[in-house]
Structures are given as structure tokens and as C-alpha cells.
Design a protein around this motif. Structure first.
Motif, PDB file in Angstrom:
ATOM      1  N   ILE A 172      32.920  72.932 -46.649  1.00  0.00           N
ATOM      2  CA  ILE A 172      32.799  72.781 -47.880  1.00  0.00           C
ATOM      3  C   ILE A 172      33.947  72.783 -49.378  1.00  0.00           C
ATOM      4  N   TYR A 173      34.827  72.299 -48.457  1.00  0.00           N
ATOM      5  CA  TYR A 173      35.966  71.246 -49.470  1.00  0.00           C
ATOM      6  C   TYR A 173      34.539  69.945 -50.596  1.00  0.00           C
ATOM      7  N   ASN A 174      33.999  69.438 -49.568  1.00  0.00           N
ATOM      8  CA  ASN A 174      33.301  68.479 -49.979  1.00  0.00           C
ATOM      9  C   ASN A 174      31.659  68.584 -50.450  1.00  0.00           C
ATOM     10  N   PRO A 175      31.206  69.685 -51.030  1.00  0.00           N
ATOM     11  CA  PRO A 175      29.447  70.225 -50.453  1.00  0.00           C
ATOM     12  C   PRO A 175      29.113  69.294 -51.646  1.00  0.00           C
ATOM     13  N   ALA A 176      29.323  67.720 -51.669  1.00  0.00           N
ATOM     14  CA  ALA A 176      27.988  66.940 -52.314  1.00  0.00           C
ATOM     15  C   ALA A 176      27.668  65.713 -51.590  1.00  0.00           C
ATOM     16  N   TYR A 177      28.219  65.689 -49.717  1.00  0.00           N
ATOM     17  CA  TYR A 177      28.432  65.373 -48.691  1.00  0.00           C
ATOM     18  C   TYR A 177      28.379  65.592 -47.813  1.00  0.00           C
ATOM     19  N   ASP A 178      27.456  64.439 -46.832  1.00  0.00           N
ATOM     20  CA  ASP A 178      26.730  65.072 -45.550  1.00  0.00           C
ATOM     21  C   ASP A 178      27.382  65.027 -44.218  1.00  0.00           C
ATOM     22  N   ILE A 179      28.532  66.003 -43.776  1.00  0.00           N
ATOM     23  CA  ILE A 179      29.398  65.489 -42.557  1.00  0.00           C
ATOM     24  C   ILE A 179      29.042  65.726 -41.539  1.00  0.00           C
ATOM     25  N   GLN A 180      29.529  65.207 -40.404  1.00  0.00           N
ATOM     26  CA  GLN A 180      29.855  65.568 -38.864  1.00  0.00           C
ATOM     27  C   GLN A 180      30.747  65.176 -39.019  1.00  0.00           C
ATOM     28  N   VAL A 181      31.179  66.433 -37.680  1.00  0.00           N
ATOM     29  CA  VAL A 181      32.936  66.197 -37.199  1.00  0.00           C
ATOM     30  C   VAL A 181      32.442  65.511 -36.071  1.00  0.00           C
ATOM     31  N   GLN A 182      33.511  64.641 -35.855  1.00  0.00           N
ATOM     32  CA  GLN A 182      32.904  63.902 -34.127  1.00  0.00           C
ATOM     33  C   GLN A 182      34.458  63.646 -33.700  1.00  0.00           C
ATOM     34  N   ASP A 183      34.271  63.914 -32.599  1.00  0.00           N
ATOM     35  CA  ASP A 183      35.930  63.380 -31.432  1.00  0.00           C
ATOM     36  C   ASP A 183      36.984  64.513 -31.753  1.00  0.00           C
ATOM     37  N   TRP A 184      36.335  65.394 -31.315  1.00  0.00           N
ATOM     38  CA  TRP A 184      36.985  66.443 -31.538  1.00  0.00           C
ATOM     39  C   TRP A 184      38.024  66.786 -30.739  1.00  0.00           C
ATOM     40  N   GLY A 185      38.888  67.249 -31.111  1.00  0.00           N
ATOM     41  CA  GLY A 185      40.570  67.628 -30.909  1.00  0.00           C
ATOM     42  C   GLY A 185      41.823  66.473 -29.836  1.00  0.00           C
ATOM     43  N   ALA A 186      41.151  64.959 -30.643  1.00  0.00           N
ATOM     44  CA  ALA A 186      42.145  64.338 -30.463  1.00  0.00           C
ATOM     45  C   ALA A 186      43.812  64.466 -30.078  1.00  0.00           C
ATOM     46  N   THR A 187      44.438  64.557 -29.133  1.00  0.00           N
ATOM     47  CA  THR A 187      45.605  64.847 -29.059  1.00  0.00           C
ATOM     48  C   THR A 187      47.229  64.758 -28.780  1.00  0.00           C
ATOM     49  N   THR A 188      47.518  64.326 -29.312  1.00  0.00           N
ATOM     50  CA  THR A 188      49.405  63.762 -29.362  1.00  0.00           C
ATOM     51  C   THR A 188      50.514  64.569 -29.005  1.00  0.00           C
ATOM     52  N   PRO A 189      51.371  64.283 -28.702  1.00  0.00           N
ATOM     53  CA  PRO A 189      52.781  64.912 -28.327  1.00  0.00           C
ATOM     54  C   PRO A 189      52.558  65.798 -29.845  1.00  0.00           C
ATOM     55  N   LEU A 190      52.481  65.094 -30.886  1.00  0.00           N
ATOM     56  CA  LEU A 190      53.418  66.279 -32.615  1.00  0.00           C
ATOM     57  C   LEU A 190      52.254  66.449 -33.150  1.00  0.00           C
ATOM     58  N   SER A 191      50.353  65.779 -32.498  1.00  0.00           N
ATOM     59  CA  SER A 191      49.202  66.540 -33.476  1.00  0.00           C
ATOM     60  C   SER A 191      47.809  66.711 -32.502  1.00  0.00           C
ATOM     61  N   MET A 192      47.108  67.358 -33.831  1.00  0.00           N
ATOM     62  CA  MET A 192      45.432  67.137 -32.934  1.00  0.00           C
ATOM     63  C   MET A 192      45.498  66.767 -34.424  1.00  0.00           C
ATOM     64  N   SER A 193      43.632  66.361 -33.824  1.00  0.00           N
ATOM     65  CA  SER A 193      43.201  65.268 -35.358  1.00  0.00           C
ATOM     66  C   SER A 193      41.397  65.712 -34.998  1.00  0.00           C
ATOM     67  N   PHE A 194      40.623  65.543 -35.680  1.00  0.00           N
ATOM     68  CA  PHE A 194      39.441  65.079 -35.381  1.00  0.00           C
ATOM     69  C   PHE A 194      38.819  64.205 -36.398  1.00  0.00           C
ATOM     70  N   THR A 195      38.112  63.466 -35.935  1.00  0.00           N
ATOM     71  CA  THR A 195      37.258  62.420 -37.065  1.00  0.00           C
ATOM     72  C   THR A 195      36.571  63.405 -37.641  1.00  0.00           C
ATOM     73  N   VAL A 196      35.546  62.813 -38.952  1.00  0.00           N
ATOM     74  CA  VAL A 196      34.632  62.829 -39.377  1.00  0.00           C
ATOM     75  C   VAL A 196      34.319  61.875 -40.463  1.00  0.00           C
ATOM     76  N   ALA A 197      32.718  61.918 -40.466  1.00  0.00           N
ATOM     77  CA  ALA A 197      31.574  60.941 -40.338  1.00  0.00           C
ATOM     78  C   ALA A 197      31.300  61.430 -41.568  1.00  0.00           C
ATOM     79  N   VAL A 198      31.049  60.934 -42.911  1.00  0.00           N
ATOM     80  CA  VAL A 198      31.409  61.631 -44.271  1.00  0.00           C
ATOM     81  C   VAL A 198      30.222  60.591 -45.115  1.00  0.00           C
ATOM     82  N   SER A 199      28.916  60.757 -45.075  1.00  0.00           N
ATOM     83  CA  SER A 199      27.879  59.949 -46.397  1.00  0.00           C
ATOM     84  C   SER A 199      27.629  61.121 -47.664  1.00  0.00           C
ATOM     85  N   PRO A 200      27.575  60.311 -48.506  1.00  0.00           N
ATOM     86  CA  PRO A 200      27.195  61.189 -50.010  1.00  0.00           C
ATOM     87  C   PRO A 200      25.819  61.536 -49.761  1.00  0.00           C
TER      88      PRO A 200
END
Length: 311
Positions: free
Chosen positions: A70-98
Motif C-alpha cells: 500500500i505504501y508503494n502503489p506504483a510498484y509490483d511487489i512480491q514478498v519473498q523469504d518470509w520470516g528470516a530470523t536472527t537473535p535480534l530481528s525478523m525480516s523478509f525480502t520483497v522483490a520490487v519492480s515499477p
């Protein structure tokens, strides 16, 4: 007891003493190292288990991944690598193309990857793109309700373009349409509402919902028949409302990082009014007709291309 009753003192053996000292140091080092390994394992596994408790890992991508779209309506976005976890954080990767006009570029052209991070306490890290993206489409969306690019100017733009070109366009309405009115409008012009603007927010990125793909785990229709455009608009709004329904009050802080708020999202979902929509495959010739409709405030062309696959 006399001195004669005491055991004789053994002769001092330097080699034996050094061996004993080395054995003692080795045992101490091994004990300390083992304790450190246990502590590291407990901290790593323990913090990961705390972060992954319940559905926290999946919910992160449900909430933050969708908010990023929603923050980037001008892009096609795919969520990848859901829930990569370290001792201090969680993260995921998004592939973004205009987003581009359909027909000229393959999907994913010009794509880049970004990592979205949530720390141990649930706070979101620095976010890419957003209001600083400044693509032609994000500018066109932010111009909804500003009065910029009125019909008289857009008519001149459309007049100098070949009518057979495919266009990526934002169609803005003079007054917001209900879902049924939007369905009737797009059906009349055989236009496709890829993304719908559900909020009036001039000069800023408004709440824009991009179909069933905005929420990666949105409930899909049970039957496998092709979804017609009019049905897609209704399903998209239903999906938007379902997603807003999973949000909790404590999500509001993170949503503000995405230039969103619970209050705005709930109002937009509840109202369900379309202020504009994005069509990535409209023909210039069709836009010349659409802009003359009294329901239309203006049309903004963000990209054009020839359909390279059409003979």
C-alpha cells in the motif's frame, strides 16, 4: 604427633607440576567454553522461539508485507523469504519492480530487492521507496484530488499520441463511485481496475488496494474458473476489508512507518468508495473516450508502449 610420625615430603618435580597446571587450565578453559556455547545456544534458540511464538512470523508478513504494498502503489511487489530470523530481528525480502504499461516489458523488468526488518521489540527498521519514489505513476496517484492535469491539458497529451498505444493511466472521478458504479463504469469502457484508490489524500500517497495480490494470503475463490473483471473488483474490496479486519490497535505504530494509520484504513475499507483507479493496459483511443465521460475528473497518463506481441 612428632616429626617422625609425619609422611616425608616428596621431592619437587617441576615437570609434574607443569603438567598438573596445564591440566587444570585446560579443564577450566573447556568448562568456560562449554558454558559460553550453552549461553549462545540458549540466547539464539530462545530468542528465535520468542520471536516465532504463535503466528508472529506469518503475521509480520501479513501486516508489514501488505502495508509495504500500500505504501508503494506504483510498484509490483512480491514478498519473498518470509520470516528470516536472527537473535535480534525478523525480516523478509520483497522483490520490487515499477509498474509499466502492458505489452512492452516482461514482468519483473527493472526489479530490485529490499529487506524489511522488524526488531526484537517489534519496531520496523528504515523503509525504502514510499513517498520518495517519485515515479510517474506515484506522482499521478498523489495528484488525485489536487486539480493538477485537468481535462483540457490531458486532451492535448492524448491527441498527440497514437491511439493504438497501450497506456498506464490513472482515471480520476469527479465524485467517488460505489463498487457497483465502478463495476458499471469499467464494464462500459472495457477498462481494467488493477488498483483502486480508496481515499482522498491530495499531494500524498493515498490508500490504494492492488487486487487480490495486495495480501499474499487473501482467501481466494474456491472454484477455479476465470475471475471476470466485474467480479474481481468486488473480490478486491472484500479482500481489503478482510485484511483491515486482522489489524490490531498495537499495529498502529508500525503502520505509521508506512505512512498509514488504523483510522484511515478502517474508514477507507468501511466506505469502499473509489476515488480513482489504475489501468495498466488502456488504449490511448479508449482514454480519449473515457476522458469525455462526465463521471471523470481527469485522466493521467503515466507510461505508454506499443504492444510488442501484437502483429
Amino acid at each position: 604427633m612428632t616429626e617422625d610420625d609425619l609422611l616425608p615430603m616428596p621431592d619437587f618435580d617441576p615437570k609434574a607440576t607443569r603438567r598438573a597446571v596445564r591440566r587444570g587450565l585446560t579443564r577450566t578453559a573447556i568448562t568456560v567454553l562449554a558454558a559460553l556455547v550453552v549461553l549462545v545456544l540458549v540466547a539464539t534458540v530462545g530468542s528465535s522461539m520468542i520471536q516465532q511464538r504463535g503466528d508472529r512470523e506469518m503475521r509480520m508478513t501479513d501486516v508489514l508485507g501488505t502495508a509495504f504494498k500500500i505504501y508503494n502503489p506504483a510498484y509490483d511487489i512480491q514478498v519473498q523469504d518470509w520470516g528470516a530470523t536472527t537473535p535480534l530481528s525478523m525480516s523478509f525480502t520483497v522483490a520490487v519492480s515499477p509498474m509499466r504499461a502492458n505489452g512492452g516489458f516482461v514482468a519483473g523488468y527493472g526489479s530490485a530487492e529490499h529487506v524489511i526488518t522488524q526488531d526484537f521489540f517489534g519496531h520496523v527498521g528504515r523503509l525504502p521507496l514510499g513517498n520518495s519514489a517519485n515515479t510517474t505513476l506515484s506522482t499521478a496517484i498523489a495528484n488525485v484530488s489536487t486539480g493538477n492535469q485537468p481535462k483540457k491539458d490531458t486532451r492535448k497529451v492524448l491527441a498527440r499520441l497514437p491511439e493504438s498505444l497501450n497506456a498506464l493511466a490513472v482515471i480520476e472521478f469527479a465524485k467517488p463511485l460505489t463498487t457497483e458504479e465502478l463495476v458499471a463504469f469499467t464494464t462500459r469502457y472495457k477498462s481494467f481496475a488493477e488498483k483502486v484508490v480508496y481515499e482522498r489524500r491530495p499531494r500524498s500517497i493515498p490508500i490504494t488496494w492492488g487486487g487480490m495480490t495486495s495480501w499474499d494470503r487473501a482467501p481466494m475463490p474456491k472454484d477455479d474458473h476465470v475471475i471476470e473483471p466485474d467480479q474481481a473488483i468486488r473480490l478486491d474490496l472484500e479482500s481489503f476489508r478482510r485484511w483491515v479486519g486482522i489489524l490490531k490497535d498495537y499495529d498502529d505504530d508500525n503502520l505509521h512507518d508506512f505512512d498509514l494509520s488504523l483510522a484511515r484504513l478502517r474508514k477507507a475499507a468501511n466506505d469502499g468508495l473509489a476515488y480513482a483507479y489504475v489501468d495498466p493496459g488502456a488504449k490511448i483511443g479508449e482514454l480519449r473516450k473515457i476522458i469525455e465521460d462526465p463521471l471523470v475528473q481527469t485522466v493521467r497518463v503515466a507510461d505508454v508502449t506499443y504492444d510488442l506481441e501484437r502483429p
